[in-house]
Design a protein around this motif. Structure first.
Motif, mmCIF file in Angstrom:
data_model
loop_
_atom_site.group_PDB
_atom_site.id
_atom_site.type_symbol
_atom_site.label_atom_id
_atom_site.label_comp_id
_atom_site.label_asym_id
_atom_site.label_seq_id
_atom_site.Cartn_x
_atom_site.Cartn_y
_atom_site.Cartn_z
ATOM 1 N N ALA A 78 14.667 16.013 -0.505
ATOM 2 C CA ALA A 78 15.124 17.097 0.370
ATOM 3 C C ALA A 78 14.004 18.104 0.607
ATOM 4 O O ALA A 78 13.770 18.542 1.742
ATOM 5 C CB ALA A 78 16.346 17.784 -0.233
ATOM 6 N N ASP A 88 21.120 13.155 6.724
ATOM 7 C CA ASP A 88 19.767 13.420 6.261
ATOM 8 C C ASP A 88 19.870 14.248 4.986
ATOM 9 O O ASP A 88 20.809 15.020 4.801
ATOM 10 C CB ASP A 88 18.947 14.153 7.320
ATOM 11 C CG ASP A 88 17.467 13.828 7.190
ATOM 12 O OD1 ASP A 88 16.979 12.974 7.952
ATOM 13 O OD2 ASP A 88 16.804 14.416 6.312
ATOM 14 N N CYS A 89 18.875 14.055 4.091
ATOM 15 C CA CYS A 89 18.904 14.762 2.806
ATOM 16 C C CYS A 89 18.498 16.216 2.953
ATOM 17 O O CYS A 89 18.670 17.008 2.029
ATOM 18 C CB CYS A 89 18.007 14.050 1.790
ATOM 19 S SG CYS A 89 16.261 14.035 2.245
ATOM 20 N N THR A 90 17.941 16.586 4.093
ATOM 21 C CA THR A 90 17.559 17.975 4.343
ATOM 22 C C THR A 90 18.236 18.469 5.616
ATOM 23 O O THR A 90 18.327 17.731 6.588
ATOM 24 C CB THR A 90 16.031 18.125 4.470
ATOM 25 O OG1 THR A 90 15.731 19.467 4.869
ATOM 26 C CG2 THR A 90 15.449 17.178 5.496
ATOM 27 N N CYS A 144 24.322 16.982 6.003
ATOM 28 C CA CYS A 144 23.259 17.036 5.008
ATOM 29 C C CYS A 144 23.815 16.394 3.745
ATOM 30 O O CYS A 144 24.664 16.966 3.061
ATOM 31 C CB CYS A 144 22.849 18.484 4.746
ATOM 32 S SG CYS A 144 21.500 18.618 3.547
ATOM 33 N N ASP A 155 22.819 13.578 0.365
ATOM 34 C CA ASP A 155 21.894 12.736 -0.402
ATOM 35 C C ASP A 155 22.575 11.387 -0.593
ATOM 36 O O ASP A 155 23.408 11.222 -1.480
ATOM 37 C CB ASP A 155 21.575 13.380 -1.748
ATOM 38 C CG ASP A 155 20.625 12.528 -2.590
ATOM 39 O OD1 ASP A 155 20.187 11.463 -2.115
ATOM 40 O OD2 ASP A 155 20.337 12.933 -3.734
ATOM 41 N N GLU A 178 21.529 8.785 -1.788
ATOM 42 C CA GLU A 178 21.158 8.133 -3.043
ATOM 43 C C GLU A 178 21.763 8.811 -4.272
ATOM 44 O O GLU A 178 21.461 8.423 -5.397
ATOM 45 C CB GLU A 178 19.640 8.114 -3.195
ATOM 46 C CG GLU A 178 18.932 7.224 -2.220
ATOM 47 C CD GLU A 178 17.471 7.088 -2.567
ATOM 48 O OE1 GLU A 178 17.132 6.199 -3.384
ATOM 49 O OE2 GLU A 178 16.670 7.879 -2.048
ATOM 50 N N ALA A 179 22.602 9.806 -4.083
ATOM 51 C CA ALA A 179 23.222 10.489 -5.225
ATOM 52 C C ALA A 179 23.960 9.479 -6.103
ATOM 53 O O ALA A 179 24.467 8.470 -5.594
ATOM 54 C CB ALA A 179 24.186 11.559 -4.728
#
Length: 196
Positions: free
Chosen positions: A7, A68-70, A88, A90, A92-93
């Protein structure tokens, strides 16, 4: 390439005005051929960046969600003529992140796969979110075709084998310096519609 805090890393690059490989005509034509008409079906664009691919999916008639992660990248997105939502998240969390829907007919990951830390877990999560016969569209450079100092932004042969295993149907096509993969989940694809 391993990025410890995606991020922050990607957020700083997007905020600095960094631009990435734009969608090309041949790439779009290939995607359109395999995605077909959206007809209101759901599409998920992982690592959507500034939303160019997400917007194109909406133009095809999909209800498109860009992840998107950011929050920096989607904030740069242009308005879309079709239904688009940005989140927003993650992807892959450790626990599956909250998503607007539970299943998608089309999931895309453009210039993302090489940066995924746990690729088997990522692919398992993608498969769990695809509808019966759904399509996973991946675009990535191939490491061995890149200069040594850029090889980390591409995937290796081993990673390519991992990416393309356990699908009902796989097609790979080179478009310029990128390789485009069409990976179809097991199931009946007879509902796919070509042309709008």
């Amino acid at each position: 390439m391993t990025i410890e805090n995606p991020a922050t890393y990607w957020g700083e690059l997007w905020a600095s005005g960094r631009q990435y490989s734009p969608l090309t005509g041949p790439e779009i034509a290939l995607l359109d051929e395999h995605a077909g008409c959206g007809r209101g079906r759901l599409a998920l664009d992982i690592g959507c960046g500034d939303g160019a691919l997400t917007r194109h999916l909406a133009e095809l008639g999909f209800q498109a969600t860009g992840l998107d992660c950011t929050p920096v990248a989607p904030a740069l997105a242009e308005p879309s003529a079709g239904p688009v939502q940005y989140c927003c998240v993650d992807f892959e969390a450790p626990q599956q992140p909250p998503l607007p829907q539970r299943a998608y007919a089309l999931i895309t990951a453009r210039l993302v796969f090489a940066f995924i830390k746990d690729k088997p877990a990522f692919l398992s999560r993608v498969r769990s979110l695809l509808t019966f016969g759904g399509v996973f569209w991946v675009v990535t450079p191939i490491a061995e075709r890149l200069p040594p100092d850029q090889a980390s932004i591409g995937i290796t042969r081993v990673e390519e084998e991992l990416l393309t295993s356990l699908w009902a149907w796989v097609r790979a096509t080179d478009v310029g310096s990128l390789r485009c993969y069409v990976l179809r989940a097991w199931g009946d694809a007879s509902t796919e519609t070509k042309g709008c």
